[in-house]
Design a protein around this motif. Sequence first.
Motif, mmCIF file in Angstrom:
data_model
loop_
_atom_site.group_PDB
_atom_site.id
_atom_site.type_symbol
_atom_site.label_atom_id
_atom_site.label_comp_id
_atom_site.label_asym_id
_atom_site.label_seq_id
_atom_site.Cartn_x
_atom_site.Cartn_y
_atom_site.Cartn_z
ATOM 1 N N ILE A 129 0.859 -1.176 0.000
ATOM 2 C CA ILE A 129 0.000 0.000 0.000
ATOM 3 C C ILE A 129 0.896 1.228 0.000
ATOM 4 O O ILE A 129 1.871 1.297 0.760
ATOM 5 C CB ILE A 129 -0.917 0.014 1.244
ATOM 6 N N GLY A 130 0.581 2.170 -0.863
ATOM 7 C CA GLY A 130 1.369 3.403 -0.910
ATOM 8 C C GLY A 130 0.471 4.603 -1.131
ATOM 9 O O GLY A 130 -0.730 4.447 -1.353
ATOM 10 N N LYS A 131 1.045 5.774 -1.057
ATOM 11 C CA LYS A 131 0.272 6.990 -1.288
ATOM 12 C C LYS A 131 1.078 7.936 -2.162
ATOM 13 O O LYS A 131 2.299 7.794 -2.276
ATOM 14 C CB LYS A 131 -0.021 7.683 0.056
ATOM 15 N N SER A 132 0.384 8.852 -2.795
ATOM 16 C CA SER A 132 1.119 9.841 -3.585
ATOM 17 C C SER A 132 0.235 11.026 -3.864
ATOM 18 O O SER A 132 -1.001 10.926 -3.795
ATOM 19 C CB SER A 132 1.574 9.241 -4.904
ATOM 20 N N ILE A 133 0.839 12.150 -4.202
ATOM 21 C CA ILE A 133 0.033 13.270 -4.685
ATOM 22 C C ILE A 133 -0.202 13.121 -6.195
ATOM 23 O O ILE A 133 -1.014 13.820 -6.757
ATOM 24 C CB ILE A 133 0.669 14.645 -4.363
ATOM 25 N N ASN A 134 0.494 12.191 -6.831
ATOM 26 C CA ASN A 134 0.236 11.886 -8.241
ATOM 27 C C ASN A 134 0.278 10.369 -8.420
ATOM 28 O O ASN A 134 1.335 9.774 -8.590
ATOM 29 C CB ASN A 134 1.272 12.561 -9.135
ATOM 30 N N LEU A 135 -0.911 9.767 -8.341
ATOM 31 C CA LEU A 135 -0.982 8.303 -8.321
ATOM 32 C C LEU A 135 -0.338 7.675 -9.547
ATOM 33 O O LEU A 135 0.426 6.733 -9.437
ATOM 34 C CB LEU A 135 -2.445 7.860 -8.230
ATOM 35 N N ARG A 136 -0.649 8.198 -10.730
ATOM 36 C CA ARG A 136 -0.162 7.533 -11.942
ATOM 37 C C ARG A 136 1.372 7.557 -11.997
ATOM 38 O O ARG A 136 2.014 6.549 -12.265
ATOM 39 C CB ARG A 136 -0.726 8.190 -13.199
ATOM 40 N N GLU A 137 1.906 8.739 -11.684
ATOM 41 C CA GLU A 137 3.365 8.873 -11.736
ATOM 42 C C GLU A 137 4.049 7.957 -10.713
ATOM 43 O O GLU A 137 5.038 7.283 -11.003
ATOM 44 C CB GLU A 137 3.723 10.326 -11.433
ATOM 45 N N ARG A 138 3.480 7.919 -9.505
ATOM 46 C CA ARG A 138 4.086 7.126 -8.451
ATOM 47 C C ARG A 138 4.017 5.624 -8.771
ATOM 48 O O ARG A 138 4.974 4.882 -8.569
ATOM 49 C CB ARG A 138 3.388 7.418 -7.110
ATOM 50 N N ILE A 139 2.872 5.193 -9.251
ATOM 51 C CA ILE A 139 2.723 3.768 -9.563
ATOM 52 C C ILE A 139 3.684 3.389 -10.693
ATOM 53 O O ILE A 139 4.357 2.357 -10.636
ATOM 54 C CB ILE A 139 1.255 3.444 -9.918
ATOM 55 N N ALA A 140 3.780 4.237 -11.721
ATOM 56 C CA ALA A 140 4.709 3.965 -12.823
ATOM 57 C C ALA A 140 6.136 3.850 -12.291
ATOM 58 O O ALA A 140 6.918 3.024 -12.756
ATOM 59 C CB ALA A 140 4.621 5.065 -13.878
ATOM 60 N N SER A 141 6.466 4.667 -11.304
ATOM 61 C CA SER A 141 7.857 4.680 -10.829
ATOM 62 C C SER A 141 8.250 3.360 -10.158
ATOM 63 O O SER A 141 9.423 3.027 -10.099
ATOM 64 C CB SER A 141 8.088 5.854 -9.874
ATOM 65 N N HIS A 142 7.266 2.610 -9.669
ATOM 66 C CA HIS A 142 7.595 1.302 -9.085
ATOM 67 C C HIS A 142 8.175 0.357 -10.138
ATOM 68 O O HIS A 142 8.900 -0.566 -9.814
ATOM 69 C CB HIS A 142 6.344 0.627 -8.512
ATOM 70 N N PHE A 143 7.775 0.572 -11.393
ATOM 71 C CA PHE A 143 8.105 -0.423 -12.430
ATOM 72 C C PHE A 143 9.037 0.087 -13.505
ATOM 73 O O PHE A 143 9.590 -0.690 -14.252
ATOM 74 C CB PHE A 143 6.810 -0.906 -13.097
ATOM 75 N N SER A 144 9.192 1.408 -13.612
ATOM 76 C CA SER A 144 9.870 1.901 -14.799
ATOM 77 C C SER A 144 11.213 2.533 -14.512
ATOM 78 O O SER A 144 11.868 3.009 -15.417
ATOM 79 C CB SER A 144 8.976 2.906 -15.517
ATOM 80 N N SER A 145 11.633 2.568 -13.275
ATOM 81 C CA SER A 145 12.928 3.170 -13.040
ATOM 82 C C SER A 145 13.990 2.248 -13.653
ATOM 83 O O SER A 145 13.763 1.066 -13.861
ATOM 84 C CB SER A 145 13.176 3.363 -11.556
#
Length: 460
Positions: free
Chosen positions: A217-233
């Motif tokens: 479970i995580g939180k962000s002020i920008n959900l799409r960007e944060r979720i993408a960052s889990h997989f695309s770095s």
Amino acid sequence: MFAPAIAFVDLETTGATASADRITEVGIVRVDDAVGVSEWSSLVDPERSIPPAIQALTGITNAMVAGAPTFGQIAEQVAERIAGCVFVAHNARFDYGFLKHEFARLGRAFTAKVLCTVRLSRRLYPDAGRHNLDAVIQRHRLAADDRHRALGDARILWSFVQALYRDRPTEEIESAIARILRTPSLPPQLPANALATIPEAPGVYRFYGLNPLPLYIGKSINLRERIASHFSSDYLSANDLRLSAEITRIEIEETAGELGALLRESQLIKTLLPVYNHHLRRRSGMVALALAHEPAPPDYVNSSSIDPAALDGLYGPFASRSKARATLRELAANARLCWSALGLERRNGPCFARQVRRCAGVCVGAESREVHAARLRDALSPYALRRWPYPGMIAVREADITGERSDVHVFRDWCWLGTARDDAALQAIVDVPPRGEFDLDIYRLLVKQLPRLSVIPLTS
Ligand SMILES: [Zn+2]
């Protein structure tokens, strides 16, 4: 073709985990507009034993790799063959991740523009059920010699791309490739549009595997960007790599702002205990220092043992015990405090700081313990936890940027009592306020954000 040069890459390995397993074979088919096609492969000594099941699958045995070069010995050739190419592989995250880790072990960086042929197949053949290599071979009637060997599988990828160009208009293939190269890659078991449906708004997100309880479970002020960052770095953490392998669906909940996202995240983590949050132990790590037993060394206390009505003598918050210790060492250096009296070391006689003339000497009787304790309190005073600055409950209205949504959070003594969306829900909280729990994370965010938020003191 879609680039000056393409490297079709396939690896065989000792297992599925890039951070722990090793490469046993590399196969590269390099297709260069100017130079033509060149093939290269090498067995690799993984410097460990290959599990029997893997030996059976790939046909690569311990005996075969015994005299082979190590990855370190072929790293230069691998890097040269891929240099300047688009890196193409089937489930590219796997092969790319393994190479990243192998190069990292040698202290070398490795990056390439990556194109995953699972994603390409999925995009061009959205109705096909399966996109693993066997399904692709069958669908396009590809010759498949040396299946499960690195060069054999790399050749299949090259024939797959050639088959696409026979089967589909060039523009269609190239626009599919351009879109994949542009969008961050998601784990292939997620639908291709999984990210597109996620709003660029604040909120909390949950990653699920096959079980009904969330993995993370995580939180962000920008959900799409944060979720993408889990997989695309470029370089996924061990945690994100394992999440990538296990995730099967994503759920999100929007909130009006950052405060609401943090409150909801903290509540969900406490009640659902996701396994990957536990690994990270981000939240539970936060501590305060307590000077409750002067002149004894400060105690480290976590949120649950703090009484919000008695914050005197508490300092922080610190992100972890080690951060708190680092602060104590810094204060000691600046104020000539004693490492023994701060609990930073246990020894009789002169402390470490005293030996390098940085301690005023309480450890050798050159200063009284009471004077030292008073100086410590003084040095810590900028970190003192603040008293609740209101007579009672407050409501904090948090609106999203469109103004369409607003959440009203209720607090007392830094504790979160609830969040309301309408007046009736707010009244219900005010009438029968729950007993809130003190949380250093929430304390820290409130101290930071209250000056910027609209606060309504409540009289009840
Ligand atoms: Zn000392």
